[in-house]
Write a protein that holds these residues in place. Structure first.
Motif, short mmCIF file in Angstrom:
data_model
loop_
_atom_site.label_atom_id
_atom_site.label_comp_id
_atom_site.label_asym_id
_atom_site.label_seq_id
_atom_site.Cartn_x
_atom_site.Cartn_y
_atom_site.Cartn_z
N ARG A 162 0.84 -1.21 0.00
CA ARG A 162 0.00 0.00 0.00
C ARG A 162 0.87 1.26 0.00
NH1 ARG A 162 -3.69 0.32 4.85
NH2 ARG A 162 -2.55 2.11 5.57
N PHE A 163 1.90 1.27 0.84
CA PHE A 163 2.77 2.44 0.89
C PHE A 163 3.63 2.56 -0.37
CE2 PHE A 163 1.65 2.47 5.36
CZ PHE A 163 1.53 3.82 5.59
N THR A 164 4.02 1.44 -0.95
CA THR A 164 4.79 1.47 -2.19
C THR A 164 3.92 2.03 -3.32
OG1 THR A 164 6.09 -0.44 -1.46
CG2 THR A 164 6.13 0.06 -3.80
N ALA A 165 2.66 1.62 -3.38
CA ALA A 165 1.74 2.14 -4.39
C ALA A 165 1.54 3.64 -4.20
CB ALA A 165 0.40 1.41 -4.33
N LYS A 166 1.40 4.07 -2.96
CA LYS A 166 1.23 5.50 -2.66
C LYS A 166 2.48 6.28 -3.08
CE LYS A 166 -1.25 8.75 -0.84
NZ LYS A 166 -2.44 9.21 -1.49
N GLU A 167 3.65 5.69 -2.84
CA GLU A 167 4.90 6.34 -3.23
C GLU A 167 4.97 6.49 -4.76
OE1 GLU A 167 9.67 5.86 -2.38
OE2 GLU A 167 8.45 4.04 -2.53
N ARG A 168 4.60 5.43 -5.49
CA ARG A 168 4.59 5.51 -6.96
C ARG A 168 3.61 6.59 -7.43
NH1 ARG A 168 5.00 -0.22 -6.75
NH2 ARG A 168 2.75 -0.37 -6.86
N GLU A 169 2.44 6.64 -6.80
CA GLU A 169 1.43 7.64 -7.14
C GLU A 169 1.96 9.05 -6.92
OE1 GLU A 169 -2.74 8.84 -5.08
OE2 GLU A 169 -2.44 6.69 -5.44
N LEU A 170 2.63 9.27 -5.78
CA LEU A 170 3.19 10.59 -5.48
C LEU A 170 4.32 10.94 -6.44
CD1 LEU A 170 3.24 10.47 -1.58
CD2 LEU A 170 1.77 11.86 -3.02
N ASN A 171 5.17 9.96 -6.77
CA ASN A 171 6.24 10.22 -7.74
C ASN A 171 5.68 10.57 -9.11
OD1 ASN A 171 8.49 9.95 -6.06
ND2 ASN A 171 8.55 7.74 -6.32
N SER A 172 4.60 9.92 -9.49
CA SER A 172 3.96 10.21 -10.76
C SER A 172 3.40 11.64 -10.75
CB SER A 172 2.84 9.20 -11.02
OG SER A 172 2.14 9.53 -12.19
N ALA A 173 2.75 12.00 -9.66
CA ALA A 173 2.20 13.36 -9.54
C ALA A 173 3.33 14.40 -9.57
CB ALA A 173 1.40 13.49 -8.24
N LEU A 174 4.43 14.10 -8.91
CA LEU A 174 5.57 15.02 -8.92
C LEU A 174 6.13 15.15 -10.34
CD1 LEU A 174 7.46 14.09 -5.63
CD2 LEU A 174 6.24 16.21 -6.13
N GLY A 175 6.15 14.05 -11.09
CA GLY A 175 6.61 14.10 -12.48
C GLY A 175 5.71 15.00 -13.32
N ARG A 176 4.39 14.87 -13.13
CA ARG A 176 3.45 15.72 -13.88
C ARG A 176 3.63 17.19 -13.50
NH1 ARG A 176 0.07 11.51 -12.37
NH2 ARG A 176 -1.00 12.80 -10.85
N ILE A 177 3.81 17.45 -12.22
CA ILE A 177 4.02 18.82 -11.77
C ILE A 177 5.31 19.37 -12.36
CG2 ILE A 177 4.57 20.23 -9.73
CD1 ILE A 177 2.61 18.40 -8.17
N ASP A 178 6.36 18.57 -12.37
CA ASP A 178 7.64 19.00 -12.94
C ASP A 178 7.49 19.33 -14.42
OD1 ASP A 178 10.47 19.48 -12.64
OD2 ASP A 178 10.81 17.62 -13.77
N ASN A 179 6.78 18.48 -15.17
CA ASN A 179 6.55 18.75 -16.59
C ASN A 179 5.74 20.03 -16.79
OD1 ASN A 179 7.98 16.52 -17.45
ND2 ASN A 179 6.19 15.20 -17.52
N THR A 180 4.73 20.24 -15.96
CA THR A 180 3.92 21.44 -16.05
C THR A 180 4.77 22.68 -15.78
OG1 THR A 180 1.94 20.23 -15.35
CG2 THR A 180 1.89 22.62 -15.08
N LEU A 181 5.63 22.61 -14.78
CA LEU A 181 6.50 23.75 -14.47
C LEU A 181 7.46 24.04 -15.62
CD1 LEU A 181 7.30 23.13 -10.70
CD2 LEU A 181 5.89 24.94 -11.68
N LYS A 182 7.97 22.99 -16.25
CA LYS A 182 8.86 23.18 -17.40
C LYS A 182 8.11 23.87 -18.54
CE LYS A 182 11.96 19.33 -16.45
NZ LYS A 182 12.33 17.97 -16.79
#
Length: 139
Positions: free
Chosen positions: A70-90
């Motif tokens: 469950r925590f690993t899935a949450k970590e992947r979800e957060l990393n994915s969201a951070l990736g989207r945010i990073d792309n948006t900022l770029k």
């Protein structure tokens, strides 16, 4: 001979000598000790003079695999969201650079146009004045 006092859930015992203190601690290992040389109560496990054997706590239970997943899935979800945010900022930074460049270009173009319009208006005014002068001499 040192005399010790003990606090067990607010109940004070003592004064006790070292031998009696060790006997008291054997049946009450979670008490606090105090001696007049101390500024405050101290857990008996922190007093070197006592013959207390502190047994380590039992090892913790293994973390259930379901919880880890469950925590690993949450970590992947957060990393994915951070990736989207990073792309948006770029994308935003790139757009801001484009806007800044375009704005500078438009300022230069506007200044050049203003200068051309002013030059044209001067020329028109000069021609108008010359025509008025010519017409006033005809009349």
């Amino acid at each position: 001979m040192k005399e010790w006092y003990f606090s067990n859930n607010g109940e004070i015992s003592g004064p006790l000598g070292l031998a009696d203190s060790n006997k008291f601690i054997a049946s009450n290992p979670d008490v606090y000790a105090w001696h007049p040389s101390y500024a405050q109560w101290v857990p008996v496990s922190h007093v070197e003079e006592f013959d207390i054997i502190v047994s380590p706590p039992p090892p913790p239970a293994e973390i259930p695999q379901q919880l880890i997943e469950r925590f690993t899935a949450k970590e992947r979800e957060l990393n994915s969201a951070l990736g989207r945010i990073d792309n948006t900022l770029k994308t935003i930074n790139s757009s801001m650079s484009d806007i800044g460049r375009d704005s500078s270009r438009y300022k230069v173009t506007t200044k050049e146009l203003n200068e051309k319009v002013e030059a044209t208006l001067r020329s028109v005014n000069e021609q108008y004045a010359a025509l008025q002068k010519t017409l006033s001499g005809v009349g």
